[in-house]
Structure formats: structure tokens, C-alpha cells
Design a protein around this motif. Structure first.
Motif, PDB file in Angstrom:
ATOM      1  N   SER A   1      32.335 -15.497  -8.142  1.00 35.65           N
ATOM      2  CA  SER A   1      31.760 -14.227  -7.716  1.00 35.65           C
ATOM      3  C   SER A   1      31.546 -13.332  -8.904  1.00 35.65           C
ATOM      4  O   SER A   1      32.382 -13.254  -9.793  1.00 35.65           O
ATOM      5  CB  SER A   1      32.680 -13.526  -6.711  1.00 35.65           C
ATOM      6  OG  SER A   1      32.149 -12.260  -6.369  1.00 35.65           O
ATOM      7  N   THR A   2      30.394 -12.651  -8.937  1.00 34.30           N
ATOM      8  CA  THR A   2      30.142 -11.693  -9.993  1.00 34.30           C
ATOM      9  C   THR A   2      30.751 -10.347  -9.676  1.00 34.30           C
ATOM     10  O   THR A   2      30.736  -9.453 -10.487  1.00 34.30           O
ATOM     11  CB  THR A   2      28.628 -11.515 -10.202  1.00 34.30           C
ATOM     12  OG1 THR A   2      28.043 -11.129  -8.957  1.00 34.30           O
ATOM     13  CG2 THR A   2      27.991 -12.771 -10.692  1.00 34.30           C
TER      14      THR A   2
ATOM     15  N   GLN B   1      22.466 -26.658  -6.588  1.00 37.20           N
ATOM     16  CA  GLN B   1      23.757 -26.961  -7.195  1.00 37.20           C
ATOM     17  C   GLN B   1      24.705 -25.766  -7.131  1.00 37.20           C
ATOM     18  O   GLN B   1      25.919 -25.922  -6.946  1.00 37.20           O
ATOM     19  CB  GLN B   1      23.542 -27.373  -8.655  1.00 37.20           C
ATOM     20  CG  GLN B   1      24.820 -27.724  -9.405  1.00 37.20           C
ATOM     21  CD  GLN B   1      24.531 -28.084 -10.861  1.00 37.20           C
ATOM     22  OE1 GLN B   1      23.389 -28.181 -11.277  1.00 37.20           O
ATOM     23  NE2 GLN B   1      25.599 -28.267 -11.631  1.00 37.20           N
ATOM     24  N   TYR B   2      24.167 -24.573  -7.251  1.00 34.84           N
ATOM     25  CA  TYR B   2      25.005 -23.374  -7.223  1.00 34.84           C
ATOM     26  C   TYR B   2      24.856 -22.611  -5.915  1.00 34.84           C
ATOM     27  O   TYR B   2      25.015 -21.392  -5.866  1.00 34.84           O
ATOM     28  CB  TYR B   2      24.671 -22.473  -8.421  1.00 34.84           C
ATOM     29  CG  TYR B   2      25.333 -22.938  -9.692  1.00 34.84           C
ATOM     30  CD1 TYR B   2      26.524 -22.381 -10.125  1.00 34.84           C
ATOM     31  CD2 TYR B   2      24.772 -23.960 -10.441  1.00 34.84           C
ATOM     32  CE1 TYR B   2      27.148 -22.818 -11.282  1.00 34.84           C
ATOM     33  CE2 TYR B   2      25.376 -24.410 -11.603  1.00 34.84           C
ATOM     34  CZ  TYR B   2      26.571 -23.836 -12.026  1.00 34.84           C
ATOM     35  OH  TYR B   2      27.181 -24.282 -13.165  1.00 34.84           O
ATOM     36  N   ASP B   3      24.537 -23.325  -4.846  1.00 39.95           N
ATOM     37  CA  ASP B   3      24.582 -22.777  -3.486  1.00 39.95           C
ATOM     38  C   ASP B   3      23.622 -21.607  -3.286  1.00 39.95           C
ATOM     39  O   ASP B   3      23.911 -20.666  -2.559  1.00 39.95           O
ATOM     40  CB  ASP B   3      26.020 -22.339  -3.159  1.00 39.95           C
ATOM     41  CG  ASP B   3      26.217 -22.106  -1.665  1.00 39.95           C
ATOM     42  OD1 ASP B   3      25.541 -22.798  -0.873  1.00 39.95           O
ATOM     43  OD2 ASP B   3      27.026 -21.247  -1.289  1.00 39.95           O
TER      44      ASP B   3
ATOM     45  N   PRO C   1      28.191 -18.244  -6.629  1.00 37.83           N
ATOM     46  CA  PRO C   1      28.873 -18.602  -7.883  1.00 37.83           C
ATOM     47  C   PRO C   1      27.939 -18.560  -9.085  1.00 37.83           C
ATOM     48  O   PRO C   1      26.749 -18.850  -8.978  1.00 37.83           O
ATOM     49  CB  PRO C   1      29.378 -20.020  -7.613  1.00 37.83           C
ATOM     50  CG  PRO C   1      28.492 -20.544  -6.533  1.00 37.83           C
ATOM     51  CD  PRO C   1      28.158 -19.362  -5.679  1.00 37.83           C
ATOM     52  N   VAL C   2      28.502 -18.181 -10.230  1.00 39.62           N
ATOM     53  CA  VAL C   2      27.768 -18.170 -11.493  1.00 39.62           C
ATOM     54  C   VAL C   2      28.630 -18.837 -12.554  1.00 39.62           C
ATOM     55  O   VAL C   2      29.808 -19.130 -12.324  1.00 39.62           O
ATOM     56  CB  VAL C   2      27.409 -16.739 -11.929  1.00 39.62           C
ATOM     57  CG1 VAL C   2      26.457 -16.095 -10.940  1.00 39.62           C
ATOM     58  CG2 VAL C   2      28.661 -15.884 -12.089  1.00 39.62           C
ATOM     59  N   SER C   3      28.051 -19.075 -13.712  1.00 41.35           N
ATOM     60  CA  SER C   3      28.769 -19.721 -14.805  1.00 41.35           C
ATOM     61  C   SER C   3      28.424 -19.033 -16.118  1.00 41.35           C
ATOM     62  O   SER C   3      27.318 -18.512 -16.282  1.00 41.35           O
ATOM     63  CB  SER C   3      28.383 -21.206 -14.887  1.00 41.35           C
ATOM     64  OG  SER C   3      28.922 -21.792 -16.062  1.00 41.35           O
TER      65      SER C   3
END
Length: 711
Positions: free
Chosen positions: A623-624, A350-352, A603-605
Motif C-alpha cells: 500500500s502506498t 501482475q500487480y492486481d 501494491p507497488v514496488s
């Protein structure tokens, strides 16, 4: 401060009364337990959401009352209580959230059982070193055993004459060449799957996805190269220092040059090796890195200096078992808590995170397909084939059959342990997929994400965190002890013995070997503060190794595969290549440190974090890092992927050496011993005539060449 995440990625801060950290944690835990007891009025949640800081979006919006349910079992209540105590998920009951600093303090519950497990591992290592350094040696003296006479037809050749003059060196450095296959294979795995690999690989997967996992394929490639090219030559010569080969194939100048590169590489690499486990213990216990490093380093120096290669190998065996056991437990429990393998894979997809190498020929792409398979193959080849630490391990075995058996077992072990590291990285992301601890500051460094995950996932079980920390320390200490023992071999064989008119006595040899271990161990310990400022450890480790190991791989390849290259040509090639790679590496590190060069992360959340934190002003969900990859419009050499560094060093050495032969001329193949060339090429180089092996014939050829030159 409490934090509200808005759609645009900005934050608004609500004032929070100043309270004592300890009382805040205690009150939060008490209220959470009360909430659990009254949870029969709450809506049931999926099993996986109760175990994660980064649960579903409903965590921050869940109503305080809902339809009643009585389906919760005793195990579920216990699990919920544990999660509440460690993550303090207080947002769900409408109370003020813990700050990230309070939560970090609450998570540092490295208990008595954990300390016992960790200290027990260190004590066992020290006892093993003491046994091989004193007890076994005393037993041999009482029985009148002389290790250097027990050759058992291993074909030591010319190396044996030198070894018979120093039984202390033979026993300390290569275990009398009588060690067994299985412990040496486990030692190789433990030594090369260091703390850097254990944490660095997992962190790489967490931050950048599964692209790096494809480097496992290159392990098989490097194994085949070692099997057919390098190991047969080393085993036939029975060398203690692999750089002795350079003097036999070329001359002493090349030997000293290669040894100096090896020493430089270890001085640069060993502080990284020490720093990694210190980060882990700092995350779970709160102890300062500067307190942890001296303690553990001194223990490693102690058992390495006393026990020699036997002590190193057998501590590696114990440490390898601890390392694999800790990782296996974390994998099993983590997968079960998240709801199974399908959940782990789905969240990563889901988050690549489930991605392959970038299908591009651009050398600046960090994980391009060519960088992984070509650059990665060069990197693994130098680590497993020509590295002094690996060669020295193989030389402890009695014959080539045992060496090849060890190679197969070791490569299998490498692949299994690396695969476990990769999966732990995926597990950690599946746990934090909706609340990235790097962005929130709960993990103070990227490489602390995995220890944080272990603490939250398995911290409720006494001793498990201690076992994992012991595993990380085991991996790091086994690599450090191997490097220190290898340094003692190189310094003795390459820098001291060749320049003495008389051989060292047994007592002198013992003092020199142990002094080298102590001195380089203290240098590494003192250099750790520098490493703290240099970025992610896996990339840093590969970068440091490339400065020296790439040119050395090229030099060994020329020696064994191209017997027409002369000494002068090789010295020219290796000097130019080492200088060129050093420029690229240093320039790249400067660019990374100053922010001129960055790489896009996955990507992060942070939408479902149940604690308050502050986000950087330029934070965004894709991006972090503060920005995407930053490249200048024109191509710059320092922007190439770090996976290319070793390849550039090796190929640069080979190409520059071949070009230098246009000036210095070619080596007469008949003057190069067959033993010094890879067996697979014998029929090509020596098909029409036999190599000259006798001393008299060699002198005749040298005389003839001198006459031709004079004319």
C-alpha cells in the motif's frame, strides 16, 4: 543519500558527499554515455527494461561485465542514451546514484519548442475570443444583422419574448440559437472531459486499478435518461438558464434556491479545475503553481468575457483537438516503448491492477458494484443532463433533432476520451511497476505521476511534452470557460432581470455579463491554495459536485416526473437533502485530511529504482498509504463511498419532498403545464383530461382553490 531496500521494507542510508546538483547531473550523464559506448561487453536486456525507471530486478544487481554482444542497433543506442539522460540509471555501472531531488531537476527540461507549442495554444484561444467579441460583432453591425430576429422557427415560445428585449444576451449566452451540431458536440466533450478527468482518471487507475473504468457504462445510462426525460423539456421551453424551469413549474423561491446552489458549486469546483493543469506544468517545468495559475486564468477570463458562448465553443473545439492528439501520441509511443499491449496488460495484471468492482453491498467500499453502477449513474446524469453548462450548450442548437444528434456524438466522444485516460493510467503503471515515483517522492503529488510519465516517455521529442501540457490546459480551460459563461447566464437571468422594473439596455447587459465572468474568475484563481491541501482531484471534484448537484437532480426529477408535488414540499425536501449531503461531505473531508479515513491502494514496488531516495518509516509494498482502510467498528455516514453522494442528494430530495406532501398536500395536476412534464409521462398524468394551459383557466383554478381553503 543512497538507499538500499531490504526485505522487511526498511531502508539503510549510506553517506554521500555533498555536491552541486548541476555538476552531479552532468557527470552522471557523461559516465552513462561512456557506458553505452562500451555496451558491447554487456548482456542484452529486453527492450522494455531500457525505458523504465521501474525496470526488472536485474537493474540494481547487473554485473559490470558480461558476455559480449554486437546486436544493438543505432535506434537502440539512441533510446538507451535518452533513457540514461532522463533516468540517470547509473547504478548499473557502479557509480553513485542521483538523489531524487537531482533527478527531478534533471527531468524538468521543458524546452523552447515545448514553450512555443504551449504558448501558441493560449494565443489561439485569445484570438478566437477577440474575433467573436469584436470582429464578428462589427461585421454583423455593418450588415445590419439582428441576431434575435433570426429564430428560424425554433419554437422559442415564451422565452423568445424576453430574449428579443436583449440581443446581446441571446448572442453572448446561446449564440443566437443557430450553432452547428459538430462544434457543439466537441465543445461538450472538451468541457466535461476536464483536466480533472484527464489527470484524475489516469491517476485513479494507477493508484486503485481499473475498477473506475466501469463507470463508462453509466454514460450510456445517463444518455438514455437525458434523451427521454430532461432534454425534450428543456428544448421545448428554449431556456437560457435551466433554473428558469423552476419558476415555471414551482415559483421564484425554488428558482433562486437552485441558482444559489449552482453558484456555490462553481465557486467550490472552479479552483480544482485551475489547479490540475498548474500541477502538470509545475512537474515538467519547475515553475511554481502560484506563478502558473494567474497567467493561465487571466487568459481564460479574457477570451471568455470577450467572446461569449461562440468564443467558448470554438476554443473548446481547438482545445479538444489538441487534447485528443496529445493523448493519442502518448498512448502510441508509450505502448511501443514498453513492447506492446500484452506487456502493459501483463504488468498491470501482475500487480492486481486489472480488477472489476468489488462485489459487495457494503456502501463504505470505495468502488463497490452498486456504488459504481447506481451511484455512478446518478453522478453522470447530473453532469450531462441537468447541469447548466450542458443545457446551455444544447440550447445553442436550432431544434430537437440537432440536440439529439449532438447528444449521440458527445456521448461517443466522452467514452473514447475517458477510455484513453484509463489506458494512460495503465501505461504509467506498466512503466513504473518496479519503482513507484509516489513512494520515492519523485512525483510530489499523486496527480503528478502522469506528467512525469509523459516527460520520461516522450520528453526526448521536442514539442511533445509541450503538446501534452497544452492538452491538459486545454481540457481545464475549456471547462473553466464553460463554467464562467454559465455563471454569467445564471446571474443575469436569475438574479438581475427578474428584479428589474425595466429591461437592461444592450450596453448594460454587455457590462453585466462580462463583469460576472471577471469576478468569478478572480475568485476561483484566489481559491487555488485551498485546493492544494485537499487530496486527489478526481474524488475531490466528485465530492464538491455532489453537495449541490445531487439535490438539484432530485428537484428537476420531481418537477418533470412527479407533478403532484407542491412548491412547499420541494423546498422542504431540497433543503433537508442539501444539508444532509453537506454534513456527510464535510465530515468525510475532515476524516481524510486528519487520516481517520483512508482507503487501501494497490501494491507497488521500489526494488529496482536507479536513484537514491528515502522511504517513509511506515511504508510497505502492499500500500502506498500508511495503513489499510480505517473504519470504526460502528457504521458512520461519512464513510460511504464518494460515488454515493449524488445519489443520496437526489433520492433524499425526492423522498423528503414526497413525505412533505403529507403535510402540505398534493398539487392539482391540471394546473401544471404539459410542457413542464417529461413527454414519456404525458399519457399517465394527462390521459383522462387535458392540462389547463390558458391564463384565464389557471386563474379560475387558483380562485377556486382559495375559496376551498377559506371554507
Amino acid at each position: 543519500m543512497s538507499t538500499t531496500i531490504k526485505e522487511a521494507g526498511t531502508t539503510t542510508m549510506d553517506p554521500l558527499p555533498s555536491t552541486d546538483s548541476t555538476s552531479t547531473v552532468a557527470n552522471a550523464i557523461t559516465q552513462t554515455v561512456q557506458f553505452i559506448i562500451s555496451s558491447t561487453t554487456s548482456t542484452p536486456k529486453p527492450p522494455s527494461s531500457s525505458h523504465s525507471i521501474a525496470s526488472t530486478a536485474s537493474l540494481t544487481t547487473m554485473p559490470t561485465t558480461a558476455a559480449a554482444t554486437t546486436a544493438a542497433t543505432t535506434a537502440e543506442l539512441a533510446s538507451a542514451a535518452t533513457t540514461a539522460a532522463t533516468t540517470t540509471a547509473t547504478a548499473a555501472i557502479g557509480i553513485e546514484k542521483l538523489s531524487v531531488s537531482d533527478l527531478s531537476t534533471a527531468l524538468q527540461h521543458f524546452g523552447i519548442v515545448d514553450y512555443i507549442v504551449f504558448i501558441a495554444m493560449l494565443v489561439v484561444c485569445a484570438v478566437i475570443g477577440f474575433y467573436f467579441g469584436f470582429i464578428e460583432k462589427k461585421q454583423k453591425k455593418e450588415k445590419g444583422q439582428v441576431p434575435t430576429d433570426e429564430k428560424d422557427g425554433d419554437g422559442a415560445g415564451a422565452a423568445g419574448n424576453e430574449e428579443r428585449r436583449g440581443s446581446e444576451a441571446l448572442d453572448y449566452l446561446v449564440g443566437g440559437r443557430k450553432m452547428k451540431v459538430f462544434p457543439v458536440a466537441l465543445s461538450l466533450v472538451a468541457s466535461f472531459v476536464s483536466g480533472i478527468s484527464l489527470l484524475g482518471t489516469s491517476t485513479e487507475i494507477y493508484v486503485y486499478g481499473t475498477q473506475y473504468a466501469f463507470i463508462l457504462i453509466t454514460l450510456a445510462i445517463s444518455g438514455l435518461i437525458s434523451w427521454y426525460i430532461f432534454l425534450p423539456v428543456f428544448c421545448n421551453l428554449q431556456l437560457t438558464s435551466s433554473y428558469e424551469y423552476f419558476e415555471r413549474r414551482f415559483d421564484r423561491r425554488v428558482r433562486i434556491f437552485g441558482s444559489c446552489l449552482f453558484v456555490i458549486m462553481n465557486i467550490l469546483w472552479q479552483p480544482i479545475c485551475i489547479y490540475v493543469p498548474a500541477l502538470t506544468l509545475n512537474q515538467v517545468s519547475g515553475f511554481s503553481v502560484h506563478t502558473i495559475v494567474p497567467l493561465t486564468s487571466l487568459i481564460c477570463i479574457l477570451y471568455t468575457s470577450i467572446g461569449g458562448i461562440k468564443g467558448v465553443v470554438w476554443t473548446d473545439v481547438i482545445q479538444g483537438v489538441v487534447m485528443v492528439g496529445a493523448m493519442a501520441f502518448v498512448i502510441v509511443k508509450g505502448t511501443y516503448d514498453l513492447g506492446g499491449l500484452s506487456v502493459v496488460l501483463e504488468r498491470n495484471r501482475q500487480y492486481d491492477r486489472l480488477v472489476g468492482p468489488d462485489m459487495t453491498f457494503d456502501p463504505t467500499v470505495r468502488m463497490g458494484v452498486l456504488a459504481l453502477f447506481i451511484g455512478g449513474a446518478f453522478f453522470k446524469t447530473q453532469a450531462n443532463c441537468i447541469n447548466q453548462a450542458a443545457v446551455q450548450r444544447f440550447m445553442t442548437l436550432p431544434n430537437i433533432k440537432a440536440v439529439k444528434q449532438t447528444l449521440i456524438i458527445a456521448l461517443t466522444g466522452f467514452i473514447i476520451v475517458m477510455a484513453m485516460c484509463i489506458y494512460i493510467g495503465m501505461l504509467a503503471f506498466a512503466e513504473y511497476y518496479h519503482c513507484d515515483p509516489i513512494s520515492t517522492g519523485l512525483a510530489r503529488a499523486k496527480d503528478q505521476v502522469i506528467p512525469l510519465y509523459v516527460m520520461q516517455s516522450a520528453g526526448v521529442i521536442p514539442g511533445v511534452v509541450g503538446l501534452f501540457v497544452a492538452g491538459v490546459f486545454s481540457a481545464a480551460l475549456s471547462s473553466l470557460s464553460t463554467a464562467l459563461n454559465s455563471l454569467s447566464a445564471v446571474v443575469l437571468k436569475d438574479f438581475i432581470e427578474p428584479y428589474r422594473s425595466r429591461p437592461l439596455t444592450e450596453r448594460q447587459t454587455a457590462y453585466v455579463l462580462r463583469a460576472v465572468v471577471i469576478v468569478f474568475g478572480l475568485i476561483s484563481m484566489a481559491s487555488v491554495p485551498i485546493v492544494q491541501k485537499l487530496g486527489m482531484v478526481m474524488q475531490l471534484s466528485s465530492t464538491v459536485a455532489a453537495i449541490t448537484c445531487g439535490p438539484l437532480l432530485g428537484a428537476f426529477s420531481i418537477g418533470m416526473l412527479i407533478p403532484t408535488v407542491k412548491t412547499e414540499s420541494l423546498l422542504t425536501g431540497i433543503s433537508l437533502a442539501a444539508s444532509f449531503v453537506s454534513y456527510i461531505v464535510v465530515r468525510a473531508q475532515i476524516a481524510l485530511a486528519t487520516g481517520q479515513l483512508t482507503f487501501p491502494t494497490k501494491p507497488v514496488s521500489v526494488e529496482d529504482c536507479d536513484y537514491s531516495f528515502e522511504l517513509a518509516a511506515n511504508w510497505n509494498a502492499t500500500s502506498t498509504s500508511s495503513s489499510a482502510t480505517t473504519h470504526s467498528k460502528s457504521f458512520s455516514l461519512h464513510e460511504v463511498s464518494f460515488l454515493w453522494y449524488t445519489c443520496i442528494g437526489a433520492m433524499g430530495t425526492i423522498l423528503c419532498s414526497l413525505l412533505a406532501t403529507l403535510y402540505f398536500g398534493k398539487q392539482d395536476v391540471r394546473k401544471v403545464d404539459k410542457e413542464l412534464v417529461a413527454p414519456v409521462l404525458h399519457k399517465y398524468w394527462y390521459g383522462s383530461y387535458e392540462s389547463v394551459s390558458s391564463k384565464d383557466d389557471k386563474e379560475l383554478f387558483n380562485l377556486q382553490e382559495s375559496i376551498n381553503t377559506a371554507q
